[in-house]
Every structure is written in structure tokens, then in C-alpha cells.
Design a protein around this motif. Structure first.
Motif, PDB file in Angstrom:
ATOM      1  N   SER A   2     -74.826   2.403-150.933  1.00 51.19           N
ATOM      2  CA  SER A   2     -74.526   3.799-150.587  1.00 51.19           C
ATOM      3  C   SER A   2     -73.045   4.126-150.762  1.00 51.19           C
ATOM      4  CB  SER A   2     -74.981   4.100-149.165  1.00 51.19           C
ATOM      5  OG  SER A   2     -74.306   3.273-148.245  1.00 51.19           O
ATOM      6  N   ILE A  38     -72.417   4.754-154.467  1.00 48.16           N
ATOM      7  CA  ILE A  38     -73.030   6.022-154.856  1.00 48.16           C
ATOM      8  C   ILE A  38     -72.134   7.195-154.446  1.00 48.16           C
ATOM      9  CG2 ILE A  38     -74.965   7.578-154.375  1.00 48.16           C
ATOM     10  CD1 ILE A  38     -76.814   5.194-154.360  1.00 48.16           C
ATOM     11  N   LEU A  39     -71.656   7.171-153.200  1.00 49.86           N
ATOM     12  CA  LEU A  39     -70.779   8.251-152.717  1.00 49.86           C
ATOM     13  C   LEU A  39     -69.501   8.324-153.554  1.00 49.86           C
ATOM     14  CD1 LEU A  39     -70.829   8.198-148.803  1.00 49.86           C
ATOM     15  CD2 LEU A  39     -71.675   9.986-150.318  1.00 49.86           C
ATOM     16  N   ARG A  86     -68.757  11.609-155.992  1.00 52.09           N
ATOM     17  CA  ARG A  86     -67.675  12.490-155.539  1.00 52.09           C
ATOM     18  C   ARG A  86     -66.586  12.643-156.583  1.00 52.09           C
ATOM     19  NH1 ARG A  86     -68.590  12.352-149.847  1.00 52.09           N
ATOM     20  NH2 ARG A  86     -70.092  14.049-149.637  1.00 52.09           N
ATOM     21  N   HIS A 129     -84.501   0.328-148.268  1.00 51.19           N
ATOM     22  CA  HIS A 129     -83.967   1.678-148.063  1.00 51.19           C
ATOM     23  C   HIS A 129     -83.011   2.086-149.167  1.00 51.19           C
ATOM     24  CE1 HIS A 129     -80.687  -0.542-145.994  1.00 51.19           C
ATOM     25  NE2 HIS A 129     -79.940   0.448-146.428  1.00 51.19           N
ATOM     26  N   GLU A 143     -85.030   4.048-151.520  1.00 48.72           N
ATOM     27  CA  GLU A 143     -85.278   5.382-150.959  1.00 48.72           C
ATOM     28  C   GLU A 143     -84.138   6.331-151.254  1.00 48.72           C
ATOM     29  OE1 GLU A 143     -87.365   4.072-146.866  1.00 48.72           O
ATOM     30  OE2 GLU A 143     -85.811   5.602-146.694  1.00 48.72           O
ATOM     31  N   LEU A 144     -82.914   5.836-151.017  1.00 49.64           N
ATOM     32  CA  LEU A 144     -81.730   6.663-151.218  1.00 49.64           C
ATOM     33  C   LEU A 144     -81.599   7.043-152.689  1.00 49.64           C
ATOM     34  CD1 LEU A 144     -79.106   7.883-150.014  1.00 49.64           C
ATOM     35  CD2 LEU A 144     -77.968   5.765-150.672  1.00 49.64           C
ATOM     36  N   SER A 197     -84.334   9.542-153.712  1.00 53.13           N
ATOM     37  CA  SER A 197     -84.137  10.865-153.131  1.00 53.13           C
ATOM     38  C   SER A 197     -83.003  11.610-153.826  1.00 53.13           C
ATOM     39  CB  SER A 197     -83.828  10.760-151.642  1.00 53.13           C
ATOM     40  OG  SER A 197     -84.876  10.097-150.998  1.00 53.13           O
ATOM     41  N   LEU A 198     -81.890  10.912-154.085  1.00 53.51           N
ATOM     42  CA  LEU A 198     -80.764  11.565-154.766  1.00 53.51           C
ATOM     43  C   LEU A 198     -81.134  11.881-156.214  1.00 53.51           C
ATOM     44  CD1 LEU A 198     -77.803   9.464-153.323  1.00 53.51           C
ATOM     45  CD2 LEU A 198     -78.303  11.860-152.848  1.00 53.51           C
ATOM     46  N   LEU A 258     -83.142  15.024-156.253  1.00 53.33           N
ATOM     47  CA  LEU A 258     -82.291  16.196-156.076  1.00 53.33           C
ATOM     48  C   LEU A 258     -81.429  16.473-157.310  1.00 53.33           C
ATOM     49  CD1 LEU A 258     -81.114  15.535-152.392  1.00 53.33           C
ATOM     50  CD2 LEU A 258     -82.674  17.338-153.147  1.00 53.33           C
ATOM     51  N   PHE A 295     -72.925  17.151-156.694  1.00 54.98           N
ATOM     52  CA  PHE A 295     -73.097  16.605-155.343  1.00 54.98           C
ATOM     53  C   PHE A 295     -72.162  17.357-154.397  1.00 54.98           C
ATOM     54  CE2 PHE A 295     -72.452  13.103-152.200  1.00 54.98           C
ATOM     55  CZ  PHE A 295     -73.790  12.934-151.850  1.00 54.98           C
ATOM     56  N   PRO A 296     -72.650  17.740-153.189  1.00 57.81           N
ATOM     57  CA  PRO A 296     -71.787  18.511-152.286  1.00 57.81           C
ATOM     58  C   PRO A 296     -70.516  17.752-151.922  1.00 57.81           C
ATOM     59  CG  PRO A 296     -73.802  17.792-151.179  1.00 57.81           C
ATOM     60  CD  PRO A 296     -73.979  17.504-152.627  1.00 57.81           C
ATOM     61  N   PHE A 309     -67.220  16.473-149.714  1.00 59.11           N
ATOM     62  CA  PHE A 309     -67.091  16.016-148.331  1.00 59.11           C
ATOM     63  C   PHE A 309     -66.648  17.194-147.465  1.00 59.11           C
ATOM     64  CE2 PHE A 309     -64.320  13.781-145.078  1.00 59.11           C
ATOM     65  CZ  PHE A 309     -65.390  13.303-144.338  1.00 59.11           C
ATOM     66  N   PHE A 354     -76.127   7.627-143.980  1.00 60.93           N
ATOM     67  CA  PHE A 354     -76.528   8.479-145.104  1.00 60.93           C
ATOM     68  C   PHE A 354     -77.544   7.750-145.997  1.00 60.93           C
ATOM     69  CE2 PHE A 354     -74.874   8.026-149.521  1.00 60.93           C
ATOM     70  CZ  PHE A 354     -75.415   9.156-150.103  1.00 60.93           C
ATOM     71  N   ALA A 355     -77.532   6.402-145.929  1.00 60.53           N
ATOM     72  CA  ALA A 355     -78.445   5.624-146.761  1.00 60.53           C
ATOM     73  C   ALA A 355     -79.877   5.646-146.239  1.00 60.53           C
ATOM     74  CB  ALA A 355     -77.951   4.181-146.851  1.00 60.53           C
ATOM     75  N   ARG A 356     -80.089   6.134-145.008  1.00 60.47           N
ATOM     76  CA  ARG A 356     -81.435   6.162-144.432  1.00 60.47           C
ATOM     77  C   ARG A 356     -82.071   7.520-144.692  1.00 60.47           C
ATOM     78  NH1 ARG A 356     -83.312   1.126-142.911  1.00 60.47           N
ATOM     79  NH2 ARG A 356     -81.440  -0.125-142.623  1.00 60.47           N
ATOM     80  N   VAL A 357     -83.075   7.516-145.548  1.00 63.23           N
ATOM     81  CA  VAL A 357     -83.655   8.779-145.987  1.00 63.23           C
ATOM     82  C   VAL A 357     -85.010   9.044-145.337  1.00 63.23           C
ATOM     83  CG1 VAL A 357     -84.385  10.118-147.993  1.00 63.23           C
ATOM     84  CG2 VAL A 357     -82.466   8.543-148.191  1.00 63.23           C
ATOM     85  N   LYS A 358     -85.892   8.045-145.386  1.00 61.39           N
ATOM     86  CA  LYS A 358     -87.263   8.270-144.922  1.00 61.39           C
ATOM     87  C   LYS A 358     -87.607   7.487-143.680  1.00 61.39           C
ATOM     88  CE  LYS A 358     -88.931   9.271-149.555  1.00 61.39           C
ATOM     89  NZ  LYS A 358     -89.239   8.544-150.776  1.00 61.39           N
ATOM     90  N   TRP A 391     -80.628  13.148-143.132  1.00 53.48           N
ATOM     91  CA  TRP A 391     -81.728  13.603-143.986  1.00 53.48           C
ATOM     92  C   TRP A 391     -82.808  14.202-143.079  1.00 53.48           C
ATOM     93  CZ3 TRP A 391     -81.572  13.330-149.339  1.00 53.48           C
ATOM     94  CH2 TRP A 391     -80.559  12.546-149.900  1.00 53.48           C
ATOM     95  N   GLN A 415     -85.920  14.654-143.378  1.00 57.60           N
ATOM     96  CA  GLN A 415     -87.224  13.964-143.352  1.00 57.60           C
ATOM     97  C   GLN A 415     -87.353  13.041-142.135  1.00 57.60           C
ATOM     98  OE1 GLN A 415     -85.091  14.303-145.935  1.00 57.60           O
ATOM     99  NE2 GLN A 415     -85.958  13.451-147.811  1.00 57.60           N
ATOM    100  N   LEU A 471     -75.674  16.344-144.958  1.00 57.33           N
ATOM    101  CA  LEU A 471     -74.748  15.247-145.226  1.00 57.33           C
ATOM    102  C   LEU A 471     -73.471  15.386-144.421  1.00 57.33           C
ATOM    103  CD1 LEU A 471     -75.461  13.182-147.379  1.00 57.33           C
ATOM    104  CD2 LEU A 471     -73.802  14.284-148.856  1.00 57.33           C
ATOM    105  N   LEU A 472     -73.058  14.328-143.745  1.00 56.56           N
ATOM    106  CA  LEU A 472     -71.825  14.372-142.951  1.00 56.56           C
ATOM    107  C   LEU A 472     -70.722  13.488-143.528  1.00 56.56           C
ATOM    108  CD1 LEU A 472     -73.334  14.216-139.350  1.00 56.56           C
ATOM    109  CD2 LEU A 472     -72.439  16.227-140.527  1.00 56.56           C
ATOM    110  N   VAL A 473     -71.080  12.617-144.476  1.00 57.88           N
ATOM    111  CA  VAL A 473     -70.037  11.739-145.036  1.00 57.88           C
ATOM    112  C   VAL A 473     -69.747  12.095-146.497  1.00 57.88           C
ATOM    113  CG1 VAL A 473     -70.483   9.814-143.525  1.00 57.88           C
ATOM    114  CG2 VAL A 473     -71.727   9.989-145.670  1.00 57.88           C
TER     115      VAL A 473
END
Lengths: 175, 230
Positions: A91, A94-95, A99, A116, A119-120, A123-124, A127, A156-157, A159, B189-193, B213, B215, B228-230
Motif C-alpha cells: 500500500s 501504491i500511494l 501521488r 488484502h 483486494e486493494l 479495488s483501485l 476505480l 488519484f485524489p 492528500f 487504507f489497504a483494507r478494502v473489503k 473504504w 464497503q 481516503l485519509l492518507v
């Protein structure tokens, strides 16, 4: 153009073996990449012995200059110089890459117990911020590189620190 | 006779626990008087991605409000303490007038090492808990005559394991009616589901449970999502 591959702080044999495969190198060369830099970590692959003691090696394959080494203290410079980043699904990476922003292909490591990461990445990917793929079959990664249309990336939004600050200020009675 | 006594003690303990759990709370937790303009903040740095996210969140706060700051770090996690010091140093340069040098780093033993056998986990977890209790409960009582003796007004947690032990220590304070920090948990942020294990454990215990997230809140359990906060 320059592509950068990173496996993170451990190893990712499938990804490194994939990027050294003819199919993937050809797909990069086809898209106009002339330089490929691979941070291979402790992965096991054909040329691992040449960098076992922390050396940096260069070889030429299908008209692409491939530079590879195990680790560097910071990858920021590599991210800055790259036109495409291919990465494990950590993660933090990725950030950092989204960014900058730089086009990113993420390959989740299926050998990690906790899925997980996948999953990340998915999901990204859904999007539109990055492309998620697998490295188990070199074909998949090669195809992703061939078809990746950078103009379709959804930004990507940035920070936004004000959100968390407001939540905490509210909880602590400042607002 | 003993049985009756045990039942009564157990019922009283259960009732006390029911009262202090955030689920049943209607009043705000007892925190420092709101007339003062600063809050003491403590934050757990859980190494790697946890530390990166925790420090990104912390960097959004006004350091002149949230002072002094306590960084809680697992034994041997040198990287996290270096990063905390680096953040403080950069703040000291960018905001020279705010409360600088106003931070401490607490080291606690790991509840469970990365490759530690399940058999040896209970003793190390106990040592970890005792250290947390010392910092959160015992030290504030011992030094209660000094100003700023309380552990913190706010404790920010984002995993992994050891932060549950910290939360337990805070609950000992709650149970005894001592002053306790507000607890805020932010899922990675890595925890989505699926929530992380520490997320699932802390969800009913913290004052504010935040995910990144939406979900993750589909089960209609407690928590909030602000994206998203980070």
C-alpha cells in the motif's frame, strides 16, 4: 522511455521471472521502452547470482537495456525517473506512485497469506487509478503492458489532511 | 457463600464493563477540561505501513494544540522511532514557534513476534500488557503530583496486534474510574473489503472507529467512513 519494476522489501519470484521473460520485454520494447530498471529484492531468478552481493548489473535484451539490483535505501528517484512503474501491491508503494502521479501496473503477490493486497489492487483498478494484473502467466503482464492506455487513468485524489484534522478536532472539543 | 460472592462480583464487574463500553455510552468520556487549549496526544506506531499511515495522519494535526506528543513504539522498531523524530524535526523547522521538543518515545515489548511460536505468546503478551499498564495506569498515579502526569487525552491507534494490548490497558483505567484518553482507531487504507484482526478486536472498544473504504461498514456495525485519509 523508462520502466521501473519493484518487488518490495522481500522477494517476488513470479514477478521478476515474468519481467525477464521474452514476452514482457518484447511488449515493453513494442510500447517504446528502451530502459528497464528492476529492483529484484531477494527473488530467485536466472541472473540472481550476479547481484547477490548488492551489485548493480546491466544486460541487453530485445533492444531494451535492463538494469537490475536488489535494494536501494529509497526508491523515490526511480519513481521520479520512470514513465511506467510495475510494482508489488504494497500500500505504501501504491500511494507513493499514484501521488506522483505515474502510470502504475500492480501485481499482487499470491504467495502472501493475507490476500488484502489483492483486494486493494483490484479495488483501485476498478476505480481506474491503476491496472491490476497477475504475474503467474507472463502473457498476462505482457498483455497488460501492451494494452495499458495511460490517457484513461483516473487521477488519484490528492492528500487532503483537513479531513482527519477536522475529525480529531471535533472529537477533542476544538470545534 | 463463596459462590454467591463470586456471582455478585462477576455481575458488578459485568455491569461496570457495560457502563464503560462505548456502545452503551450516552455521555462523552471523561477527558481533560475543555477550557484548556491543548490536548496530550499519544499515537502507536505499528511499524512499516502502519507507521507510515499513522504519521501521515498525525502530520495533519496542529502540533501547538496537540502537545505534548507521545510516540509508542514496539521494541526493536528503530525505523519507526527515526521516522517520528524526523517528523518532529521537520515540524520544528516549518513551525518554529509551536511547542517543539515536546515529545517522548515510549518503547513497549511486542505482544507477539513475527515468527513467534503460539506456545510462547502468552508470556510475551503478558509482559507487553504489564508495560502498557505501567505507562497508562501506574505511572500517572505515581507521578500524580506533577503537572501533565496523565498518560494522554487522546490515543490514536491503527494496528497491528500490540495496539490491542494498549487498548486493554486503557480499559483497566476506565474500569477503575481513572481518567482515560479518547480512543480513535483508523483502519488501514489497504483494507478494502475485510477488516484487519486488530480492527475487528477494537471496533467495539474505541470511541471513534474510522475506515477508509465504505464497503467495510456494509454490515451496519459501528464506525464511520470519510473516504481516503492518507
Amino acid at each position: 522511455m523508462r520502466a521501473f519494476v519493484t518487488v518490495g522489501s522481500t522477494k517476488f519470484d513470479a514477478l521478476v521471472n515474468s519481467v525477464f521473460s521474452e514476452a514482457v520485454i518484447l511488449s515493453l520494447s513494442q510500447r517504446g521502452y528502451t530502459k528497464l530498471v528492476v529492483q529484484c529484492g531477494n527473488s530467485t531468478f536466472e541472473f540472481a547470482d550476479f547481484v547477490a552481493n548488492g551489485e548493480s548489473q546491466v544486460l541487453e535484451k530485445e533492444g531494451v537495456e535492463v538494469e537490475y539490483w536488489k535494494f536501494k535505501p529509497s526508491l523515490q528517484e526511480e519513481f521520479d525517473k520512470a514513465d511506467l512503474v510495475i510494482s508489488h501491491a504494497g500500500s505504501g508503494t501504491i500511494l507513493d506512485v499514484l501521488r506522483l502521479p505515474k502510470p502504475l501496473i500492480v501485481v499482487p503477490n499470491p504467495t502472501l497469506l493475507d490476500n488484502h493486497q489483492e483486494e486493494l489492487a483490484t479495488s483501485l483498478g476498478d476505480l481506474g487509478h491503476l491496472k491490476a494484473t497477475t504475474a503467474v502467466l507472463c502473457r498476462d503482464l505482457a498483455k497488460t503492458i501492451e494494452t495499458f492506455d495511460v490517457s484513461t487513468i483516473v487521477p488519484f485524489p490528492p492528500f487532503d489532511g483537513s479531513k482527519f484534522a477536522r475529525i480529531v478536532d471535533e472529537e477533542m472539543g476544538f470545534i | 457463600m463463596i459462590a454467591t460472592f463470586t456471582v455478585v462480583v462477576f455481575l458488578l464487574a459485568a455491569f461496570r464493563l457495560y457502563i464503560i463500553l462505548p456502545l452503551s455510552r450516552t455521555l462523552k468520556p471523561r477527558t481533560a477540561s475543555h477550557s484548556i487549549s491543548t490536548r496530550r496526544l499519544a499515537i502507536f506506531l505499528g511499524s512499516g505501513g502502519h507507521t507510515a499511515e499513522a504519521l501521515a495522519l498525525l502530520s495533519t494535526l496542529d502540533f501547538s494544540r496537540y502537545t505534548p506528543r507521545t510516540y509508542i513504539i514496539s521494541e526493536g522498531d528503530i525505523l519507526s522511532s527515526q521516522k517520528a523524530v524526523a517528523l518532529e524535526a521537520s515540524r520544528a523547522i516549518s513551525h518554529p514557534k509551536s511547542n517543539n521538543d515536546n515529545f517522548t518515545i515510549l518503547i513497549i515489548p511486542r505482544a507477539r513476534g513475527v515468527h513467534q511460536s503460539i506456545l510462547t505468546t502468552p508470556p510475551t503478551a503478558l509482559l507487553s500488557l504489564l508495560t502498557c499498564i505501567y505507562y497508562v495506569t501506574v505511572a500517572p498515579i505515581l507521578y500524580s503530583n506533577e503537572s501533565n502526569s496523565d498518560f494522554a487525552d487522546l490515543l490514536i491507534l491503527n494496528g497491528p496486534g500490540t495496539c490491542f494490548v494498549l487498548c486493554l490497558a486503557v480499559y483497566i483505567n476506565k474500569f477503575a474510574g481513572l481518567r482515560t484518553p479518547s480512543l480513535i482507531y483508523i483502519e488501514s487504507f489497504a483494507r478494502v473489503k475485510k477488516l484487519s484482526l486488530s480492527g475487528r478486536l477494537l471496533r467495539p472498544l474505541v470511541d471513534k472507529f474510522i475506515v477508509q473504504w465504505p464497503q467495510l461498514l456494509q454490515d451496519r456495525g459501528r464506525g464511520e467512513c470519510h473516504g481516503l485519509l492518507v
